[in-house]
Design a protein around this motif. Structure first.
Motif, PDB file in Angstrom:
ATOM      1  N   VAL A  38       0.861  -1.241   0.016  1.00  0.00           N
ATOM      2  CA  VAL A  38      -0.033   0.174  -0.079  1.00  0.00           C
ATOM      3  C   VAL A  38       0.887   1.157  -0.149  1.00  0.00           C
ATOM      4  CG1 VAL A  38      -0.387   0.121   2.528  1.00  0.00           C
ATOM      5  CG2 VAL A  38      -1.833   1.125   1.189  1.00  0.00           C
ATOM      6  N   MET A  39       0.421   2.143  -0.724  1.00  0.00           N
ATOM      7  CA  MET A  39       0.926   3.484  -0.827  1.00  0.00           C
ATOM      8  C   MET A  39       0.419   4.199   0.452  1.00  0.00           C
ATOM      9  SD  MET A  39       1.380   6.860  -3.221  1.00  0.00           S
ATOM     10  CE  MET A  39       2.091   6.129  -4.259  1.00  0.00           C
ATOM     11  N   THR A  40       1.038   4.684   1.286  1.00  0.00           N
ATOM     12  CA  THR A  40       0.512   5.287   2.496  1.00  0.00           C
ATOM     13  C   THR A  40       0.131   6.783   2.477  1.00  0.00           C
ATOM     14  OG1 THR A  40       2.738   5.424   3.570  1.00  0.00           O
ATOM     15  CG2 THR A  40       1.151   3.622   4.165  1.00  0.00           C
ATOM     16  N   VAL A  41       1.142   7.566   2.154  1.00  0.00           N
ATOM     17  CA  VAL A  41       1.064   9.021   2.121  1.00  0.00           C
ATOM     18  C   VAL A  41       1.851   9.602   0.962  1.00  0.00           C
ATOM     19  CG1 VAL A  41       0.908   9.328   4.495  1.00  0.00           C
ATOM     20  CG2 VAL A  41       2.955   9.353   3.505  1.00  0.00           C
ATOM     21  N   ARG A  42       1.695  10.649   0.483  1.00  0.00           N
ATOM     22  CA  ARG A  42       2.412  11.497  -0.326  1.00  0.00           C
ATOM     23  C   ARG A  42       2.431  13.041  -0.008  1.00  0.00           C
ATOM     24  NH1 ARG A  42      -0.224  12.833  -6.244  1.00  0.00           N
ATOM     25  NH2 ARG A  42      -1.875  14.367  -5.600  1.00  0.00           N
ATOM     26  N   ALA A  43       3.328  13.574  -0.435  1.00  0.00           N
ATOM     27  CA  ALA A  43       3.345  15.029  -0.036  1.00  0.00           C
ATOM     28  C   ALA A  43       4.379  15.875  -1.117  1.00  0.00           C
ATOM     29  CB  ALA A  43       3.827  15.394   1.430  1.00  0.00           C
ATOM     30  N   PRO A  44       3.772  16.935  -1.631  1.00  0.00           N
ATOM     31  CA  PRO A  44       4.553  17.895  -2.129  1.00  0.00           C
ATOM     32  C   PRO A  44       5.845  18.460  -1.466  1.00  0.00           C
ATOM     33  CG  PRO A  44       2.736  19.084  -1.661  1.00  0.00           C
ATOM     34  CD  PRO A  44       2.654  17.460  -1.305  1.00  0.00           C
ATOM     35  N   MET A  45       6.904  19.259  -2.066  1.00  0.00           N
ATOM     36  CA  MET A  45       7.894  19.648  -1.272  1.00  0.00           C
ATOM     37  C   MET A  45       8.015  21.029  -1.280  1.00  0.00           C
ATOM     38  SD  MET A  45      10.457  16.316  -2.047  1.00  0.00           S
ATOM     39  CE  MET A  45      11.480  16.494  -0.652  1.00  0.00           C
ATOM     40  N   ALA A  46       8.757  21.755  -0.464  1.00  0.00           N
ATOM     41  CA  ALA A  46       8.753  23.214  -0.529  1.00  0.00           C
ATOM     42  C   ALA A  46      10.301  23.304  -0.466  1.00  0.00           C
ATOM     43  CB  ALA A  46       8.488  23.703   0.736  1.00  0.00           C
ATOM     44  N   ILE A  47      10.526  24.301  -1.743  1.00  0.00           N
ATOM     45  CA  ILE A  47      11.912  24.769  -1.925  1.00  0.00           C
ATOM     46  C   ILE A  47      12.187  26.101  -0.844  1.00  0.00           C
ATOM     47  CG2 ILE A  47      13.637  25.769  -3.700  1.00  0.00           C
ATOM     48  CD1 ILE A  47      12.162  24.373  -5.864  1.00  0.00           C
ATOM     49  N   VAL A  48      13.101  25.923   0.043  1.00  0.00           N
ATOM     50  CA  VAL A  48      13.141  26.821   1.132  1.00  0.00           C
ATOM     51  C   VAL A  48      14.642  27.323   1.465  1.00  0.00           C
ATOM     52  CG1 VAL A  48      11.270  25.839   2.286  1.00  0.00           C
ATOM     53  CG2 VAL A  48      13.404  25.085   2.790  1.00  0.00           C
ATOM     54  N   VAL A  49      14.600  28.918   1.639  1.00  0.00           N
ATOM     55  CA  VAL A  49      16.016  29.270   1.911  1.00  0.00           C
ATOM     56  C   VAL A  49      15.987  29.956   3.488  1.00  0.00           C
ATOM     57  CG1 VAL A  49      16.515  30.016  -0.411  1.00  0.00           C
ATOM     58  CG2 VAL A  49      15.218  31.499   1.343  1.00  0.00           C
ATOM     59  N   HIS A  50      17.101  30.219   3.881  1.00  0.00           N
ATOM     60  CA  HIS A  50      17.263  30.811   5.288  1.00  0.00           C
ATOM     61  C   HIS A  50      16.616  32.173   5.165  1.00  0.00           C
ATOM     62  CE1 HIS A  50      19.127  32.850   8.794  1.00  0.00           C
ATOM     63  NE2 HIS A  50      19.285  31.411   9.150  1.00  0.00           N
ATOM     64  N   ARG A  51      15.953  32.503   6.383  1.00  0.00           N
ATOM     65  CA  ARG A  51      15.193  33.728   6.305  1.00  0.00           C
ATOM     66  C   ARG A  51      16.012  35.024   5.982  1.00  0.00           C
ATOM     67  NH1 ARG A  51      14.677  34.123  13.063  1.00  0.00           N
ATOM     68  NH2 ARG A  51      16.852  34.623  13.448  1.00  0.00           N
ATOM     69  N   ASP A  52      17.266  34.885   6.001  1.00  0.00           N
ATOM     70  CA  ASP A  52      18.093  35.973   5.710  1.00  0.00           C
ATOM     71  C   ASP A  52      18.818  36.002   4.279  1.00  0.00           C
ATOM     72  OD1 ASP A  52      18.013  37.345   8.307  1.00  0.00           O
ATOM     73  OD2 ASP A  52      19.632  36.173   8.976  1.00  0.00           O
ATOM     74  N   SER A  53      18.335  34.890   3.390  1.00  0.00           N
ATOM     75  CA  SER A  53      18.683  34.740   2.180  1.00  0.00           C
ATOM     76  C   SER A  53      18.386  35.962   1.409  1.00  0.00           C
ATOM     77  CB  SER A  53      18.285  33.308   1.674  1.00  0.00           C
ATOM     78  OG  SER A  53      18.283  33.502   0.145  1.00  0.00           O
ATOM     79  N   PRO A  54      19.180  36.361   0.334  1.00  0.00           N
ATOM     80  CA  PRO A  54      18.667  37.509  -0.571  1.00  0.00           C
ATOM     81  C   PRO A  54      17.663  36.967  -1.539  1.00  0.00           C
ATOM     82  CG  PRO A  54      20.731  36.363  -1.292  1.00  0.00           C
ATOM     83  CD  PRO A  54      20.577  35.899  -0.029  1.00  0.00           C
ATOM     84  N   PHE A  55      17.226  35.665  -1.670  1.00  0.00           N
ATOM     85  CA  PHE A  55      16.245  35.227  -2.555  1.00  0.00           C
ATOM     86  C   PHE A  55      15.026  35.405  -1.993  1.00  0.00           C
ATOM     87  CE2 PHE A  55      20.067  32.138  -3.366  1.00  0.00           C
ATOM     88  CZ  PHE A  55      20.647  33.206  -4.279  1.00  0.00           C
ATOM     89  N   LYS A  56      14.118  35.891  -2.707  1.00  0.00           N
ATOM     90  CA  LYS A  56      12.609  36.156  -2.214  1.00  0.00           C
ATOM     91  C   LYS A  56      11.722  35.192  -2.964  1.00  0.00           C
ATOM     92  CE  LYS A  56      14.116  39.506   0.695  1.00  0.00           C
ATOM     93  NZ  LYS A  56      14.486  39.132   2.109  1.00  0.00           N
ATOM     94  N   MET A  57      12.013  35.032  -4.160  1.00  0.00           N
ATOM     95  CA  MET A  57      11.267  34.254  -5.006  1.00  0.00           C
ATOM     96  C   MET A  57      12.135  33.145  -5.642  1.00  0.00           C
ATOM     97  SD  MET A  57       9.012  37.196  -6.955  1.00  0.00           S
ATOM     98  CE  MET A  57       7.939  36.044  -7.751  1.00  0.00           C
ATOM     99  N   LEU A  58      11.531  32.201  -6.535  1.00  0.00           N
ATOM    100  CA  LEU A  58      12.350  31.129  -6.898  1.00  0.00           C
ATOM    101  C   LEU A  58      13.394  31.812  -8.125  1.00  0.00           C
ATOM    102  CD1 LEU A  58      13.239  28.250  -7.022  1.00  0.00           C
ATOM    103  CD2 LEU A  58      11.375  27.692  -8.488  1.00  0.00           C
ATOM    104  N   LYS A  59      12.565  32.606  -9.089  1.00  0.00           N
ATOM    105  CA  LYS A  59      13.346  33.213 -10.157  1.00  0.00           C
ATOM    106  C   LYS A  59      14.613  34.141  -9.667  1.00  0.00           C
ATOM    107  CE  LYS A  59      10.892  37.624 -10.708  1.00  0.00           C
ATOM    108  NZ  LYS A  59      10.133  38.362 -11.658  1.00  0.00           N
ATOM    109  N   ASP A  60      14.444  34.525  -8.488  1.00  0.00           N
ATOM    110  CA  ASP A  60      15.734  35.315  -7.858  1.00  0.00           C
ATOM    111  C   ASP A  60      16.869  34.296  -7.756  1.00  0.00           C
ATOM    112  OD1 ASP A  60      14.003  37.523  -7.690  1.00  0.00           O
ATOM    113  OD2 ASP A  60      13.582  37.173  -5.665  1.00  0.00           O
ATOM    114  N   LEU A  61      16.619  33.110  -7.295  1.00  0.00           N
ATOM    115  CA  LEU A  61      17.609  32.057  -6.951  1.00  0.00           C
ATOM    116  C   LEU A  61      18.280  31.884  -8.476  1.00  0.00           C
ATOM    117  CD1 LEU A  61      17.429  29.198  -4.439  1.00  0.00           C
ATOM    118  CD2 LEU A  61      18.053  28.749  -6.925  1.00  0.00           C
ATOM    119  N   VAL A  62      17.207  31.394  -9.366  1.00  0.00           N
ATOM    120  CA  VAL A  62      17.490  31.051 -10.564  1.00  0.00           C
ATOM    121  C   VAL A  62      18.575  32.012 -11.278  1.00  0.00           C
ATOM    122  CG1 VAL A  62      16.808  30.118 -12.849  1.00  0.00           C
ATOM    123  CG2 VAL A  62      15.980  29.188 -10.760  1.00  0.00           C
TER     124      VAL A  62
END
Length: 305
Positions: free
Chosen positions: A104-128
């Motif tokens: 049986v597959m029990t669970v699934r979950a999407p994931m979050a791309i995360v940075v430290h709160r002090d990171s200069p990246f505010k959006m994913l496009k900033d990082l890329v």
């Protein structure tokens, strides 16, 4: 042929070992323990978790492949051990589809791309976009080669044509701690909810086909301009020769556990979507996932050594 124990109708008559091919406290171990604890009641025997991490989960998988097919050794697999690694790695000591029977597959979950709160990246496009201008590579965490987190990093690196370096850890916990200490630039995980809610980390995007209930304000990858979706999923399998009657019995116990309100509440608090269902549904999902990842790998020349 049924084992004597099952033929006598007394399976299980002793504790059942569940091998979790990942470190304790991570995205695989957490639902395994929550569900296994509540399977005790319908099975009338405890399920004993044994963590066998290392080599991206291959060590634990190979051990269960060779175990007696009597229902007393199960494997709690995930999208890496039974999806990404079989699809992308040159050499794997088991066949994810033929050496095991899905339960049986029990669970699934999407994931979050995360940075430290002090990171200069505010959006994913900033990082890329930063990859186009900076000289040194961005370091991203992964709880082992072939993990979903690793694949997301590979996808971002390929999309940006920039320099990125995977830093592999033995599990989620040390990876998250290194991000909190700012030793790496970002991670992809679904075990960071408390850190986000506590203001230590910031979500740039989530990886599901729709916005994740855990972080409803965060855009999806598709909303961020990437035509991709990724889920971390997990569930129970057994050695291939395990009798179908035992598979059915364990499947029923797992579905009973997943139907409990306390189990559902705890899993959802940890960011998981409850799945459940029949063994054949899980088998089809594994095949579809391997085929999908293999196609992505070929299209992008992605391979895990």
């Amino acid at each position: 042929m049924l084992s004597p124990a099952w033929a006598q109708g007394d399976y299980p008559n002793r504790p059942i070992k569940v091998v979790v091919p990942a470190a304790a406290g991570g995205v695989t171990d957490t639902p395994a323990r929550i569900v296994a604890e509540r399977m005790r009641e319908p099975l009338k025997q405890p399920l004993v978790i044994e963590n066998q991490g290392g080599a991206g989960g291959l060590i634990g998988g190979e051990a269960v492949k060779r175990a007696a097919p009597d229902g007393y050794t199960l494997l709690y697999v995930n999208a890496a051990t039974h999806g990404l690694i079989p699809a992308l790695k040159k050499s794997v000591p088991y066949d994810a589809q033929t050496d095991f029977k899905p339960i049986v597959m029990t669970v699934r979950a999407p994931m979050a791309i995360v940075v430290h709160r002090d990171s200069p990246f505010k959006m994913l496009k900033d990082l890329v976009e930063s990859l186009e201008t900076q000289d040194k590579p961005l370091n991203y965490g992964s709880p082992g080669p072939g993990n979903t987190s690793h694949l997301v990093g590979l996808m971002l690196a390929d999309a940006s044509k920039g320099k990125m370096q995977a830093v592999h850890y033995r599990g989620e916990a040390p990876m998250i701690q290194d991000l909190l200490a700012r030793n790496i630039d970002f991670i992809t995980s679904n075990m960071i909810r408390s850190h986000v809610e506590g203001g230590q980390l910031r979500v740039l995007a989530t990886t599901g086909d729709k916005r994740w209930f855990a972080f409803p304000e965060a855009p999806t990858l598709k909303e961020s301009g990437f035509n991709a979706e990724y889920y971390a999923w997990s569930g129970f399998v057994a050695p291939a020769a395990t009798p179908d009657a035992i598979i059915k019995h364990v499947n029923a116990a797992a579905n009973q556990a997943l139907a409990r309100e306390d189990v559902r509440k705890t899993l959802m608090e940890n960011g998981f979507e409850i799945i459940g269902g029949r063994p054949e549904v899980f088998a089809k999902a594994i095949k579809k996932y391997i085929d999908s990842v293999r196609a992505i790998g070929r299209a992008n020349q992605i391979q895990i050594d």
